[in-house]
Design an enzyme around this catalytic site. Sequence first.
Site, PDB file in Angstrom:
ATOM      1  N   ASP A  25     -23.970 -17.508 -24.448  1.00  0.00           N
ATOM      2  CA  ASP A  25     -24.813 -16.618 -25.197  1.00  0.00           C
ATOM      3  C   ASP A  25     -26.157 -17.262 -25.172  1.00  0.00           C
ATOM      4  O   ASP A  25     -26.303 -18.424 -26.003  1.00  0.00           O
ATOM      5  CB  ASP A  25     -23.977 -16.684 -26.640  1.00  0.00           C
ATOM      6  CG  ASP A  25     -24.610 -15.780 -27.741  1.00  0.00           C
ATOM      7  OD1 ASP A  25     -25.361 -15.139 -27.463  1.00  0.00           O
ATOM      8  OD2 ASP A  25     -24.399 -16.344 -28.600  1.00  0.00           O
ATOM      9  N   ASP A  29     -26.207 -14.017 -30.517  1.00  0.00           N
ATOM     10  CA  ASP A  29     -25.397 -13.084 -31.471  1.00  0.00           C
ATOM     11  C   ASP A  29     -24.130 -13.322 -31.227  1.00  0.00           C
ATOM     12  O   ASP A  29     -23.197 -12.195 -31.720  1.00  0.00           O
ATOM     13  CB  ASP A  29     -26.003 -11.579 -30.770  1.00  0.00           C
ATOM     14  CG  ASP A  29     -25.595 -11.246 -29.327  1.00  0.00           C
ATOM     15  OD1 ASP A  29     -25.214 -12.367 -28.726  1.00  0.00           O
ATOM     16  OD2 ASP A  29     -25.714 -10.407 -28.754  1.00  0.00           O
ATOM     17  N   ASP A  33     -24.255 -13.402 -22.450  1.00  0.00           N
ATOM     18  CA  ASP A  33     -25.581 -12.325 -21.849  1.00  0.00           C
ATOM     19  C   ASP A  33     -26.095 -12.927 -20.831  1.00  0.00           C
ATOM     20  O   ASP A  33     -25.805 -14.304 -20.300  1.00  0.00           O
ATOM     21  CB  ASP A  33     -26.773 -12.144 -22.930  1.00  0.00           C
ATOM     22  CG  ASP A  33     -26.990 -13.494 -23.737  1.00  0.00           C
ATOM     23  OD1 ASP A  33     -27.150 -14.566 -22.730  1.00  0.00           O
ATOM     24  OD2 ASP A  33     -27.476 -13.306 -24.990  1.00  0.00           O
ATOM     25  N   ASP A 210     -14.086  -1.294  -8.895  1.00  0.00           N
ATOM     26  CA  ASP A 210     -13.289  -1.205 -10.067  1.00  0.00           C
ATOM     27  C   ASP A 210     -12.159  -0.122  -9.793  1.00  0.00           C
ATOM     28  O   ASP A 210     -12.451   1.173  -9.215  1.00  0.00           O
ATOM     29  CB  ASP A 210     -13.899  -0.858 -11.240  1.00  0.00           C
ATOM     30  CG  ASP A 210     -12.890  -0.993 -12.610  1.00  0.00           C
ATOM     31  OD1 ASP A 210     -12.511  -2.080 -12.841  1.00  0.00           O
ATOM     32  OD2 ASP A 210     -12.490   0.057 -13.114  1.00  0.00           O
ATOM     33  N   GLU A 261     -10.652  -3.515  -5.966  1.00  0.00           N
ATOM     34  CA  GLU A 261      -9.595  -3.875  -6.963  1.00  0.00           C
ATOM     35  C   GLU A 261      -8.424  -2.770  -6.413  1.00  0.00           C
ATOM     36  O   GLU A 261      -8.511  -1.789  -7.055  1.00  0.00           O
ATOM     37  CB  GLU A 261      -9.997  -3.809  -8.441  1.00  0.00           C
ATOM     38  CG  GLU A 261      -8.809  -4.110  -9.306  1.00  0.00           C
ATOM     39  CD  GLU A 261      -8.861  -3.363 -10.793  1.00  0.00           C
ATOM     40  OE1 GLU A 261      -8.219  -4.154 -11.542  1.00  0.00           O
ATOM     41  OE2 GLU A 261      -9.721  -2.424 -10.852  1.00  0.00           O
TER      42      GLU A 261
HETATM   43  C1  GLC Z   1      -9.890  -2.318 -13.877  1.00  0.00           C
HETATM   44  C2  GLC Z   1     -10.681  -3.348 -14.821  1.00  0.00           C
HETATM   45  C3  GLC Z   1     -10.156  -3.243 -16.034  1.00  0.00           C
HETATM   46  C4  GLC Z   1     -10.645  -2.062 -16.562  1.00  0.00           C
HETATM   47  C5  GLC Z   1     -10.173  -1.015 -15.664  1.00  0.00           C
HETATM   48  C6  GLC Z   1     -10.457   0.304 -16.368  1.00  0.00           C
HETATM   49  O1  GLC Z   1      -8.535  -2.476 -13.906  1.00  0.00           O
HETATM   50  O2  GLC Z   1     -10.293  -4.669 -14.179  1.00  0.00           O
HETATM   51  O3  GLC Z   1     -10.810  -4.488 -16.822  1.00  0.00           O
HETATM   52  O4  GLC Z   1     -10.273  -2.025 -18.045  1.00  0.00           O
HETATM   53  O5  GLC Z   1     -10.219  -1.027 -14.304  1.00  0.00           O
HETATM   54  O6  GLC Z   1     -11.896   0.471 -15.743  1.00  0.00           O
END
Ligand code: GLC
Length: 549
Positions: A25, A29, A33, A210, A261
Site C-alpha cells: 500500500d 489507505d 496499489d 480470466d 485460466e
Molecule cells: C476467475 C478469477 C476469480 C474470479 C472469477 C470471476 O476464476 O480467478 O478470482 O472471481 O474468475 O471473474
Amino acid sequence: MSTAEDGPWWRGAVIYQVYPRSFADGDGDGIGDVAGIRSRLDHLAALGVDAIWFSPWYPSPMADAGYDVADYRDIDPVFGTLAEVEALIAEAHAVGIRTIVDVVPNHCSDAHPWFQAALASPDAPERELFWFRPGRGPDGARKPTDWVSPFAGDTWTRTTNPDSTPGDWYLHLFAPEQPDFNWDHPRVRAEFEDILRFWLDRGVDGIRIDSAAMLAKDPTLPEATPDGPSPFVDVDAVHDIYRGWRRITDSYPGDRALIGEVWLPDHERFANYLRPDELHAAFNFDFLGCAWDAAALRACIDTTLTAHAPVGAPATWVLSNHDVTRHVTRYGRADTTFSFAAKREGIPTDLELGTRRARAAALLSLSLPGAAYVYQGEELGLWEVEDIPRELRQDPMYHRSGGVDPGRDGCRVPIPWTGDEPPFGFSPDGAAAPWLPQPADWKDRTVRAQTGDPTSMLELYRAAIRIRRAYPALGDGTMAWLPAPDGVLAFHRPPGFTCLVNLSAAAVPLPPHTNRLLASGPLDDDLLPPDTAVWLRTAEPTPTGPATA
Ligand code: GLC
C-alpha cells in the site's frame, strides 16, 4: 528461464502473481496499489522472477475484488492511475521483468456503460451485447435456465422495466454484478480485440485470460445435464475467439503470450486451447489440486506432459493463486487435495508439516519442464488465514453461499514486509489498517525477517530461481523418470540435473551425483528425509528411465 536459443520466454518463465489489493500500500489507505508495487519491485528483482502477472486493477465497484470491470482501459483510483501503470511496466522492464495484465472477457461489471445502457431500456441495442431473455412461465417469473453458478446460487437476475414492471432476465455465471457478454456479437469481439491492443501497445508481454473456457455459450440456452456437454463451459465456438486473439499477439514484436485460466477435467479438451494458433499457455489446476502423494503427483505430471506434447505447448506448474487455499495449509491437512466443492475452513492442519512439504513442492514445481507460477506470499511461506471476522470478509463466494464456502479472503491477506507487528510494512506508518487483518504470527514471515536466513522459505525460493536461471537443464525442456523407491519421485533433466522428492515416511539414499545444488530441508548425511526435496548435479550420460517428454 528460457534463453533466446531455447525459445520464447513464456515457455520456461517463473511468473509471479501480484494481487494488487494485497501486495503493498503506497498511499496509506490500507489497500495495496500501484505505488506500493513500484516501491517493492526490488523484492521481485531479488527473487529473480521473469514476469509479473497483475490481477485486475481496472475501475470497478469491487463486487468481486476487481474481476467486475467497469472500464478495461483505465486504472481504479484506489490503485492509482494509468500513468503510474505505464511507469511500472517500464520500471519492471528496466530490471528485466516482463509484465502480464489480467483481462476479464467473460463478463464485465454491472457499472460498465454498455450494461447500464442495456438496463436503461428494453429496446437498447446494448441488450444484444449481453444475454437478456424473458423468463419462463406465463408471467416470466421463472428464470430462463436453471444453470448453477460457480459462485453458488442463481445465474440469472430479473430486471425492472422503466415503468417499474418486471422485465427480462440477464445471465451472470458469477455474481449478479458480473453480467456475461454475448460473444456471438461482433461488437463484443471487436471491443476486446481493441482492449488487447490497448495493453499490448503499452508494452505488456502477456495477457492472462480470466475464466477463459466460459466465453461462448450454446445460444439455444439448454439446461445443463450431468452427462451432456455444458452449455456454458468449453463450448467449441470459444476457440475461434482465441484464434483471433492469437493473430493479434502474433502481429506484435517480441513474444507476447496469451495465458488462459482454463479449469477443465478433460485433458484433451484442455489441450485444444493450446493449439499452435490459440493460447500460448494455460494454468495447470490439476497439479494445484493434486494430493501430496507420490503416485498421484507422478500420474498428474505424466498426464500433463502427455496432454501438452501433441500441441507443442509448455506445461505450467501452479501451487496456489488468489482463488484457492494456500498450500502450506493444504499440505498440513490429512486430505491434501484442493477442490472448490470441498473448500472449508477449520480443517485441522499441521503448519510445520505443511511448510516442510511446501518447501519440497517449490523445488518440485520449479524443476519440472515448462513455466512455473508463484502466487504472492508463497515465497514467504504464508498460510491461509482462517479467522477473519465475518464483517470483514468481502468475497462473494462466502456471502453467496451463506458462509458454507469460506471464500477466498483467507489467501488474500496483505503481505508482511517488515517489522514485528501488523501492518508489517504493508502500509506506511500511521496509515489505515490493512483491508484484511494480518496474523500477528507473521512477524517471522516478513521479507525482512527471512532475508539472509538460509533456512527461510524466501531464501529457498531465491536460491531455487537463481539456479533455475543458471542451469540450461531447467525451465523448458524434457525430463525422464528415474527408478526410485515407493513414495519417492526422482527425475532427470538433461544435461546433468536430477530432482528427488521424498514423499514416503522413511529417509532414502541419494542417487549418484557430482554435487548437491539445493535441498528443501536438512539432509541426514546422504539420506533424504521424508517431505524433503533435493536438486543434484549429476554426471552425463543420461541415466536410464522412460522419457516422458
Ligand atoms: C476467475 C478469477 C476469480 C474470479 C472469477 C470471476 O476464476 O480467478 O478470482 O472471481 O474468475 O471473474
